[in-house]
Design an enzyme around this catalytic site. Structure first.
Site, PDB file in Angstrom:
ATOM      1  N   ASN A   8       0.849  -1.188   0.000  1.00  0.00           N
ATOM      2  CA  ASN A   8       0.000   0.000   0.000  1.00  0.00           C
ATOM      3  C   ASN A   8       0.888   1.242   0.000  1.00  0.00           C
ATOM      4  O   ASN A   8       1.725   1.425   0.889  1.00  0.00           O
ATOM      5  CB  ASN A   8      -0.908  -0.023   1.237  1.00  0.00           C
ATOM      6  CG  ASN A   8      -1.973   1.053   1.184  1.00  0.00           C
ATOM      7  OD1 ASN A   8      -1.692   2.199   0.852  1.00  0.00           O
ATOM      8  ND2 ASN A   8      -3.196   0.699   1.547  1.00  0.00           N
ATOM      9  N   ARG A  19       4.882  18.470   1.438  1.00  0.00           N
ATOM     10  CA  ARG A  19       5.542  19.561   0.729  1.00  0.00           C
ATOM     11  C   ARG A  19       5.013  19.617  -0.696  1.00  0.00           C
ATOM     12  O   ARG A  19       4.532  18.633  -1.226  1.00  0.00           O
ATOM     13  CB  ARG A  19       7.064  19.342   0.687  1.00  0.00           C
ATOM     14  CG  ARG A  19       7.743  19.332   2.041  1.00  0.00           C
ATOM     15  CD  ARG A  19       7.865  20.732   2.616  1.00  0.00           C
ATOM     16  NE  ARG A  19       8.680  20.728   3.823  1.00  0.00           N
ATOM     17  CZ  ARG A  19       8.201  20.513   5.056  1.00  0.00           C
ATOM     18  NH1 ARG A  19       6.911  20.255   5.227  1.00  0.00           N
ATOM     19  NH2 ARG A  19       9.005  20.558   6.104  1.00  0.00           N
ATOM     20  N   HIS A  44      -5.486   3.789  -1.784  1.00  0.00           N
ATOM     21  CA  HIS A  44      -6.819   4.157  -1.305  1.00  0.00           C
ATOM     22  C   HIS A  44      -6.993   5.645  -1.585  1.00  0.00           C
ATOM     23  O   HIS A  44      -6.616   6.482  -0.768  1.00  0.00           O
ATOM     24  CB  HIS A  44      -6.945   3.868   0.195  1.00  0.00           C
ATOM     25  CG  HIS A  44      -8.324   4.092   0.736  1.00  0.00           C
ATOM     26  ND1 HIS A  44      -8.781   3.481   1.879  1.00  0.00           N
ATOM     27  CD2 HIS A  44      -9.358   4.868   0.312  1.00  0.00           C
ATOM     28  CE1 HIS A  44     -10.017   3.859   2.130  1.00  0.00           C
ATOM     29  NE2 HIS A  44     -10.384   4.712   1.186  1.00  0.00           N
ATOM     30  N   GLU A  76      -8.692   0.587  -3.419  1.00  0.00           N
ATOM     31  CA  GLU A  76      -9.696   0.399  -2.367  1.00  0.00           C
ATOM     32  C   GLU A  76     -10.361   1.720  -2.035  1.00  0.00           C
ATOM     33  O   GLU A  76      -9.793   2.797  -2.221  1.00  0.00           O
ATOM     34  CB  GLU A  76      -9.078  -0.220  -1.116  1.00  0.00           C
ATOM     35  CG  GLU A  76      -8.031   0.613  -0.424  1.00  0.00           C
ATOM     36  CD  GLU A  76      -7.488  -0.068   0.825  1.00  0.00           C
ATOM     37  OE1 GLU A  76      -7.232   0.647   1.813  1.00  0.00           O
ATOM     38  OE2 GLU A  76      -7.333  -1.300   0.826  1.00  0.00           O
ATOM     39  N   HIS A 198      -4.334  -4.530   7.611  1.00  0.00           N
ATOM     40  CA  HIS A 198      -4.377  -3.490   8.636  1.00  0.00           C
ATOM     41  C   HIS A 198      -3.473  -3.872   9.810  1.00  0.00           C
ATOM     42  O   HIS A 198      -3.665  -4.893  10.452  1.00  0.00           O
ATOM     43  CB  HIS A 198      -5.795  -3.201   9.144  1.00  0.00           C
ATOM     44  CG  HIS A 198      -5.987  -1.749   9.489  1.00  0.00           C
ATOM     45  ND1 HIS A 198      -6.314  -0.799   8.548  1.00  0.00           N
ATOM     46  CD2 HIS A 198      -5.846  -1.082  10.643  1.00  0.00           C
ATOM     47  CE1 HIS A 198      -6.402   0.388   9.122  1.00  0.00           C
ATOM     48  NE2 HIS A 198      -6.119   0.248  10.393  1.00  0.00           N
ATOM     49  N   GLY A 221       0.660  -1.233   4.372  1.00  0.00           N
ATOM     50  CA  GLY A 221       1.223   0.077   4.098  1.00  0.00           C
ATOM     51  C   GLY A 221       1.957   0.692   5.264  1.00  0.00           C
ATOM     52  O   GLY A 221       3.150   0.944   5.204  1.00  0.00           O
TER      53      GLY A 221
END
Length: 255
Positions: A8, A19, A44, A76, A198, A221
């Site tokens: 992810n 930035r 996502h 997602e 997750h 991720g």
């Protein structure tokens, strides 16, 4: 079949967005991840574009199509018309639908498959008609899997946040892994594939894989990006691929 890793890229994009500069380059880190053994890339694209920007999607699609044609693109999100238009435009191999409110900082629960049955059946059929595999975010509730299967989806993605939160409590980790395993078996018995995601780490992945031998894919991720600050993206991906196979990662610089 081994559990595949989808990286992810949202956390990489979040760093970039601090930035008005083009680095860290999301496509560059996606390329490193795929070269290092990741099976796919996940994004996502939230409505406020605070992580992945809509403008990133064609570049990631192009990366996969031109350099890694065997890899998969997983998009997602919550199925608004705006989201569904992004999916139609960028043709991901997999779409993972999550029941997020736009204001949520991150996904934190699965679908209520009974209450949301009408919405999900319609959207799943629409996405499958476009050739996408459809996965639905699901809590560890074995009894909910029949309603999940009734939507026509191809897979569920087990929400593993509660499991990830047990990092300091081995007994609680075992209990959560067992619940996830029972849910995966219920899903598989109904013909559904099983993904998970997750708060997964190299430390907790081997236990999860041992409880879910049918686990097709994990999408990671936050923990992966955090480890990349220490090990670099290429070595981190290799460590996670090893953990997906149920092995403790080889210490960096060895093997």
């Amino acid at each position: 079949m081994p559990t595949e890793l989808s990286v992810n890229l949202n956390a990489v994009a979040m760093l970039r967005n601090r930035r008005d500069l083009p680095w860290p380059d999301v496509v560059h880190f996606g390329r490193i991840a795929l070269r290092s053994g990741a099976h796919g890339l996940t994004v996502h694209p939230r409505p406020d574009q605070r992580h992945i920007r809509f403008s990133d999607l064609p570049d990631i699609r192009h990366l996969i199509d031109t350099e890694f044609p065997a890899a998969e693109f997983n998009i997602e999100g919550y199925p608004t018309e705006e989201f569904l238009a992004l999916v139609a435009a960028h043709r991901p191999e997999q779409v993972t639908l999550v029941p997020d409110d736009p204001s949520q900082p991150t996904s934190d629960h699965g679908w209520d498959f009974s209450a949301d049955a009408a919405l999900l059946k319609d959207v799943v059929a629409r996405l499958k008609g476009q050739g996408a595999r459809v996965s639905l975010f699901a809590d560890a509730e074995p009894g909910a899997m029949a309603a999940a299967a009734a939507t026509g989806c191809d897979r569920i993605e087990l929400y593993t946040g509660p499991y990830g939160a047990t990092f300091a409590d081995p007994a609680a980790a075992e209990a959560e892994a067992a619940r996830l395993g029972a849910t995966a078996r219920a899903a598989a018995s109904l013909g559904l594939g099983v993904n998970a995601g997750h708060d997964l780490t190299v430390a907790n992945l081997p236990r999860l894989v041992s409880h879910i031998p049918e686990l097709a894919e994990v999408s990671i991720g936050h923990g992966l990006t955090a480890d990349a600050l220490e090990y670099g993206m290429a070595e981190t991906v290799r460590r996670f691929v090893s953990a997906c196979a149920g092995r403790s990662p080889v210490p960096t610089g060895q093997g």
